[in-house]
Design a protein around this motif. Sequence first.
Motif, PDB file in Angstrom:
ATOM      1  N   PHE A   1      89.934  68.845 -10.117  1.00 14.84           N
ATOM      2  CA  PHE A   1      91.327  69.386  -9.411  1.00 14.84           C
ATOM      3  C   PHE A   1      91.222  69.816  -8.212  1.00 14.84           C
ATOM      4  CE2 PHE A   1      94.607  72.539  -8.494  1.00 14.84           C
ATOM      5  CZ  PHE A   1      95.769  71.827  -9.130  1.00 14.84           C
ATOM      6  N   SER A   2      90.078  70.754  -7.833  1.00 17.57           N
ATOM      7  CA  SER A   2      89.954  71.272  -6.350  1.00 17.57           C
ATOM      8  C   SER A   2      89.705  70.411  -5.322  1.00 17.57           C
ATOM      9  CB  SER A   2      88.970  72.278  -6.579  1.00 17.57           C
ATOM     10  OG  SER A   2      89.245  73.383  -7.431  1.00 17.57           O
ATOM     11  N   TYR A   3      88.925  69.359  -5.770  1.00 17.12           N
ATOM     12  CA  TYR A   3      88.694  68.039  -4.909  1.00 17.12           C
ATOM     13  C   TYR A   3      89.939  67.462  -4.538  1.00 17.12           C
ATOM     14  CZ  TYR A   3      83.327  68.083  -5.590  1.00 17.12           C
ATOM     15  OH  TYR A   3      82.264  68.305  -5.730  1.00 17.12           O
ATOM     16  N   GLY A   4      90.614  67.231  -5.246  1.00 18.57           N
ATOM     17  CA  GLY A   4      92.096  66.665  -5.038  1.00 18.57           C
ATOM     18  C   GLY A   4      92.936  67.457  -3.892  1.00 18.57           C
ATOM     19  N   LEU A   5      93.009  68.936  -4.187  1.00 24.02           N
ATOM     20  CA  LEU A   5      93.666  69.822  -3.432  1.00 24.02           C
ATOM     21  C   LEU A   5      92.928  69.923  -2.028  1.00 24.02           C
ATOM     22  CD1 LEU A   5      95.826  72.123  -3.568  1.00 24.02           C
ATOM     23  CD2 LEU A   5      93.458  73.568  -3.824  1.00 24.02           C
ATOM     24  N   LEU A   6      91.705  69.718  -1.945  1.00 23.61           N
ATOM     25  CA  LEU A   6      90.942  69.697  -0.351  1.00 23.61           C
ATOM     26  C   LEU A   6      91.307  68.416   0.135  1.00 23.61           C
ATOM     27  CD1 LEU A   6      89.085  71.066   1.513  1.00 23.61           C
ATOM     28  CD2 LEU A   6      87.094  70.010   0.265  1.00 23.61           C
TER      29      LEU A   6
END
Length: 464
Positions: A359-364
């Motif tokens: 999820f955090s990879y998508g945010l970044l």
Amino acid sequence: MGFEGDEESLSTQQQPAKSMFRYNSPFVQVSLIGLVCYCCPGMFNALSGMGGGGQVDPTAANNANTALYTTFAVFGVLGGGIYNILGPRLTLVTGCSTYVLYAGSFLYYNHKERQEFAIVAGAFLGVGAGLLWAAQGAIMTSYPPIHRKGTYISLFWSIFNMGGVIGGLIPFILNYNRAEAASVNDGTYIGFMAFMSAGTLLSLSILPPSKVVRDDGTRCTNIKYSNVNTEALEILFLFLNWKMLLIVPAALASNFFYTYQFNNVNGVMFNLRTRGFNNVFYWGAQMLGSVGIGYIMDFSFQSRRMRGYVGIGVVALLGTAIWAGGLASQLGYSRSDKPEKLDFKDSGADFAGPFVLYFSYGLLDAMFQSMVYWVIGALANDSEILSRYAGFYKGVQSAGAAAAWQADAHGLSFIGQLILNWGLTTVGIPLLGVLVMLAVNDDNKAEEETTKEAALTPATPAYK
């Protein structure tokens, strides 16, 4: 080179348009290009996000994506010039149609398991994607008002990534009861093709920049079309443009990480139906990230240059934290020692950490790319110039992606790929800060002069 008449332009500037919901308003046109990308690259992202194009063996997808990004690297750079010659509609409809072919090639692969069609379709898609993204970049960065470019980038990114959310639901729903399945079923690919076909038709609704009128009555550009000689010269000078050279490391980084995240995080750590579940949230995170960084870039400070510094700083800090989390996770498995695949229903607490990381990879991703587009949009305000800048960015970005897919196909270690991703991002971010310091002003004077220069001397190389 064609121009709007001075009388018409002056008349338009003296008659502010009242509604942002007009068909020829930047809001509607940016929303429409968002919907086009929702249907085409949005669905492509969902397909790629499953890892290996939804197949148990990622070799065909890796080779197809290498062909895709190789031709994309060439036509990304050329795409801005082609857009300036053909205009948005013909450029977009040509580009969108290649997405349908690509999804169809994996439907074929589901039955024949021959990768030749997928590789050829990938090469065609690279050509089409170069055209589509050059047009999209010009529309997204030049149609909006100068002081609201971050907001409109967020608007586009949110609509576009809703395609990834819906695209993630397609394999999740259609393969929900296939917990042990190796590859997705035919209906998944057919669903993607239906959306991509709709996007191809919708691209015909996009207006050329000379017909788009901002709320203050100004048009996006007075230039109607260009010619081959002018565009060839302008594209050549991009490689001598110091502003574009400072963007190169960030451009290389901005699609390099997809191979690692899709194949070696989502594809390796999770089973098939969970990959679709994860992608719903991965692309949803992109919507959140784009809105957050858009607010910072447009509203955080009165000084535009300061907003640029703050946005770049936020992305740098967040990126460092997320890649550090990725390193901690990656130390637990390798290409030769893969983990047992996780399932969102059956794996309990073991699922939570890897899910939050993905999820955090998508945010970044959304924050990083929206930040780069904001910087590009702050360098000029004319559609022709920005189409070339956006095309150059996408071309370099795609060269990096082609290298990433081949690195994975040739067995580069997972930890090696992570370090490369983190390193490219780390190099690219401070150079964007230098670009903001040297080329982004706190007023509109430079942009206005650039627009006038483009209108009065279109054959002059735009690299001053």
